[in-house]
Design a protein around this motif. Structure first.
Motif, PDB file in Angstrom:
ATOM      1  N   LEU A 208       0.694  -1.322  -0.150  1.00 12.80           N
ATOM      2  CA  LEU A 208       0.029  -0.031  -0.126  1.00 12.80           C
ATOM      3  C   LEU A 208       0.915   1.395  -0.226  1.00 12.80           C
ATOM      4  N   ALA A 209       1.997   1.185   0.869  1.00 12.63           N
ATOM      5  CA  ALA A 209       2.779   2.431   0.716  1.00 12.63           C
ATOM      6  C   ALA A 209       3.483   2.653  -0.618  1.00 12.63           C
ATOM      7  N   CYS A 210       3.597   1.719  -1.253  1.00  9.43           N
ATOM      8  CA  CYS A 210       4.427   1.751  -2.743  1.00  9.43           C
ATOM      9  C   CYS A 210       3.296   2.312  -3.681  1.00  9.43           C
ATOM     10  N   ALA A 211       2.064   1.736  -3.491  1.00 13.43           N
ATOM     11  CA  ALA A 211       1.065   2.375  -4.430  1.00 13.43           C
ATOM     12  C   ALA A 211       0.639   3.926  -3.970  1.00 13.43           C
ATOM     13  N   VAL A 212       0.699   4.198  -2.841  1.00 10.99           N
ATOM     14  CA  VAL A 212       0.591   5.777  -2.415  1.00 10.99           C
ATOM     15  C   VAL A 212       1.505   6.526  -2.837  1.00 10.99           C
ATOM     16  N   GLY A 213       2.901   6.045  -2.737  1.00 10.58           N
ATOM     17  CA  GLY A 213       4.112   6.702  -3.050  1.00 10.58           C
ATOM     18  C   GLY A 213       3.995   7.012  -4.517  1.00 10.58           C
TER      19      GLY A 213
ATOM     20  N   SER B 180       2.827  -1.076  -6.580  1.00 11.60           N
ATOM     21  CA  SER B 180       3.316   0.106  -7.393  1.00 11.60           C
ATOM     22  C   SER B 180       2.513   0.396  -8.826  1.00 11.60           C
ATOM     23  N   LEU B 181       2.387  -0.696  -9.587  1.00 15.09           N
ATOM     24  CA  LEU B 181       1.654  -0.667 -10.707  1.00 15.09           C
ATOM     25  C   LEU B 181       0.350  -0.205 -10.270  1.00 15.09           C
ATOM     26  N   ALA B 182      -0.342  -0.639  -9.354  1.00 14.60           N
ATOM     27  CA  ALA B 182      -1.780  -0.352  -8.980  1.00 14.60           C
ATOM     28  C   ALA B 182      -2.007   1.123  -8.617  1.00 14.60           C
ATOM     29  N   GLY B 183      -0.898   1.695  -8.091  1.00 17.81           N
ATOM     30  CA  GLY B 183      -0.668   2.945  -7.434  1.00 17.81           C
ATOM     31  C   GLY B 183      -0.713   3.849  -8.813  1.00 17.81           C
ATOM     32  N   MET B 184       0.145   3.557  -9.867  1.00 20.67           N
ATOM     33  CA  MET B 184       0.290   4.274 -10.994  1.00 20.67           C
ATOM     34  C   MET B 184      -0.841   4.162 -11.994  1.00 20.67           C
ATOM     35  N   LEU B 185      -1.795   3.186 -12.034  1.00 17.15           N
ATOM     36  CA  LEU B 185      -2.767   3.247 -12.911  1.00 17.15           C
ATOM     37  C   LEU B 185      -4.051   3.715 -12.343  1.00 17.15           C
ATOM     38  N   LEU B 186      -4.238   3.527 -10.956  1.00 16.19           N
ATOM     39  CA  LEU B 186      -5.549   3.885 -10.050  1.00 16.19           C
ATOM     40  C   LEU B 186      -5.454   5.289  -9.755  1.00 16.19           C
ATOM     41  N   ALA B 187      -4.242   5.945  -9.795  1.00 19.80           N
ATOM     42  CA  ALA B 187      -4.004   7.330  -9.328  1.00 19.80           C
ATOM     43  C   ALA B 187      -4.760   8.233 -10.413  1.00 19.80           C
ATOM     44  N   ARG B 188      -4.562   8.097 -11.731  1.00 19.24           N
ATOM     45  CA  ARG B 188      -4.916   8.837 -12.714  1.00 19.24           C
ATOM     46  C   ARG B 188      -6.864   8.509 -12.506  1.00 19.24           C
ATOM     47  N   THR B 189      -7.273   7.585 -12.323  1.00 12.44           N
ATOM     48  CA  THR B 189      -8.780   7.402 -11.888  1.00 12.44           C
ATOM     49  C   THR B 189      -9.085   8.367 -10.706  1.00 12.44           C
TER      50      THR B 189
END
Length: 413
Positions: free
Chosen positions: A11-16, A136-145
Motif C-alpha cells: 500500500l505504501a508503494c501504491a500511495v508513493g 506500485s503498478l496499481a498506484g500508477m494506474l489507479l491514481a489517474r482514475t
C-alpha cells in the motif's frame, strides 16, 4: 515479515507512486481553476517528475546509511505537507513548487524494495518483490482514475487534499508497525551520492539498460501527459474522468508483469527487451489512429495505451533484472542510477510531449513516441549483433559459485 506487513508495504508503494501520477489527469482542471494555459498547467506534471528523479538520486542512497523506519516516516510526513501546500496553492507558481517538493519526497517505493528484501529469506524474495511491484503498478494506474474522478466532482484541489490525508495517516501507521532495522553502511553521504555516477561510468550494461528505459519511459510520459489534452479537446470533448477510465482499463498490466518476469528468467533480458521495444513502436501507430475521435478513435486509444503500458512495464522488469545482476554488493546504488535515468527520461518526455502537442497535435506526440522507441531499438539491435558485446547478458547467467564480497557494505574483492 508477515502478510500484514507485506500488504502495508505494498500500500505504501501504491500511495508513493500514485502521488507522481494523479496530477496527469487534472491538468485541464488546474488550468481552468487558476486561469492558466493548458501548456503552463502541465508544468505541475513535469515538476513532480523532475522532483521524483531528484529524490531518487538524493534520498534513496540514504537507505544504505539510515534506519528505514524513521527515514520512511519522515519522507511520508514531508510528502503530506507538500500535498497540503499544493492543495492550498493560490496560483500556479506555488503549485509547481509544491509539486516539486512532493516529487522529491514521495520515493517510498524505491526504499521499500531494499527494506523488504532484507526482511525475508532468499526463498521468498522473488514473491515479495512481485507483490510490491503490483502495488506500485496499481498506484500508477489507479491514481489517474482517482485524480480525474475526484477532481471533476470536487475541483482540482480535492485530489491533493485527500492524498495528503492518506499519506499522513500512512506515516502514523508505518511509525507504529515497521520493524526496526540497522543501517548496513557507515559511508559519508557524499560518497553514497558519487557511487551511482561511478557505476554508470564503469558498467556498460547499466548504461545500456538506462538508455532503453529512459527512451521508453519518455514516450510513455509524453503520451499520458497529453492524453488529457486530447480527450478534453474538440476531437472527443470529454471531461477529465475519461483519462482516469482510460488508465483503469490498463490495470491488466498488473496481471501481465509476472508473466514478463518469468520470460526474463527463461529467455533473458535481451529477448524480452526486443519484444518490448518493438511493441512500443507498434503502439505509436495504434495511438496515431486515435486522433480522429469517435468510437473507432477511442478504441485505438485504448488498444494503444494498453500495448504501451504492458511494453513499458515489461521492459522495466527486464532491464532491472539485468542491472541487479551486475553487482550483488551494490544493488541499491545500481537501482539508484537506473531509476534516476529512467525518470530523467520521463521528465523530458512530459516536457517534449506538451511541445509536440502544441506544434503538431496528437500526431506529433505519436511521432515523438515512435522516434524514442526507434532510438532504443536501434541501440538494442546494434548491441546484440554477433560479436558486438564483450560479455554475456548478466540476466542470462546460470547460478554459479557465490561472489566474494566485503562485509557490511564493503567493495567486492
Amino acid at each position: 515479515m508477515d502478510r500484514r506487513t507485506l500488504l502495508l508495504l505494498s500500500l505504501a508503494c501504491a500511495v508513493g507512486v500514485g502521488n507522481v501520477y494523479f496530477p496527469q489527469a487534472i491538468g485541464p482542471l488546474v488550468a481552468t481553476g487558476l486561469g492558466a494555459s493548458p501548456d503552463s498547467a502541465s508544468l505541475i506534471v513535469t515538476a513532480t517528475q523532475i522532483g521524483y528523479t531528484a529524490g531518487i538520486f538524493l534520498l534513496v542512497p540514504l537507505g544504505d546509511r539510515l534506519p528505514y523506519r524513521p527515514l520512511l516516516v519522515t519522507l511520508f510526513a514531508l510528502t503530506g505537507a507538500g500535498l497540503l501546500a499544493a492543495g492550498c496553492a493560490p496560483a500556479l507558481p506555488p503549485l509547481v513548487a509544491a509539486s516539486a517538493l512532493v516529487g522529491v519526497t514521495t520515493v517510498a517505493a524505491q526504499l521499500i524494495a531494499p527494506l523488504a528484501a532484507g526482511l525475508v529469506g532468499e526463498e521468498r524474495r522473488g514473491a515479495v518483490m512481485g507483490t510490491l511491484l503490483s502495488g506500485s503498478l496499481a498506484g500508477m494506474l489507479l491514481a489517474r482514475t482517482f485524480g480525474g474522478t475526484l477532481g471533476e466532482r470536487l475541483g482540482w484541489r480535492a485530489p491533493y487534499l485527500v492524498a495528503a490525508a492518506v499519506v499522513l495517516l500512512l506515516a502514523v501507521v508505518l511509525a507504529r508497525t515497521l520493524p526496526a532495522t540497522a543501517p548496513p553502511l557507515r559511508r559519508p553521504y557524499p560518497a553514497l551520492l558519487a557511487e551511482p555516477l561511478r557505476l554508470l561510468r564503469t558498467e556498460p550494461e547499466l548504461r545500456r539498460s538506462c538508455l532503453y528505459q529512459a527512451t521508453v519511459f519518455a514516450g510513455f510520459s509524453a503520451v499520458w501527459t497529453c492524453a488529457a489534452l486530447l480527450l478534453t479537446g474538440p476531437a472527443y470533448d470529454l471531461d477529465v474522468r475519461a483519462v482516469g477510465l482510460l488508465a483503469l482499463v490498463n490495470a491488466v498490466t498488473v496481471v501481465c508483469t509476472p508473466y514478463a518476469g518469468r520470460q526474463v528468467d527463461r529467455r533473458g533480458a535481451d529477448a524480452v527487451n526486443l519484444v518490448c521495444l518493438s511493441a512500443v513502436l507498434g503502439s505509436a501507430a495504434l495511438l496515431a489512429a486515435g486522433s480522429g475521435g469517435g468510437p473507432a478513435g477511442l478504441t485505438a486509444l485504448v488498444a494503444g495505451t494498453l500495448l504501451l503500458d504492458v511494453a513499458m512495464q515489461s521492459g522495466m522488469i527486464a532491464n532491472q533484472a539485468r542491472v541487479l545482476a551486475l553487482r550483488p554488493d551494490a544493488r541499491a546504488r545500481l537501482n539508484t542510477a537506473y531509476m534516476t535515468c529512467a525518470y530523467l527520461g520521463g521528465s523530458a518526455g512530459s516536457w517534449l510531449g506538451v511541445r509536440a502537442y502544441g506544434l503538431a497535435g496528437w500526431g506529433g506526440v505519436c511521432a515523438l513516441l515512435a522516434a524514442l522507441a526507434g532510438i532504443g531499438l536501434t541501440r538494442h539491435l546494434t548491441a546484440t549483433r554477433p560479436g558486438s558485446r564483450p560479455r554475456p547478458d548478466p540476466s542470462d547467467a546460470r547460478p554459479g559459485p557465490p561472489t566474494t564480497t566485503a562485509p557490511a557494505g564493503g567493495e567486492r574483492r
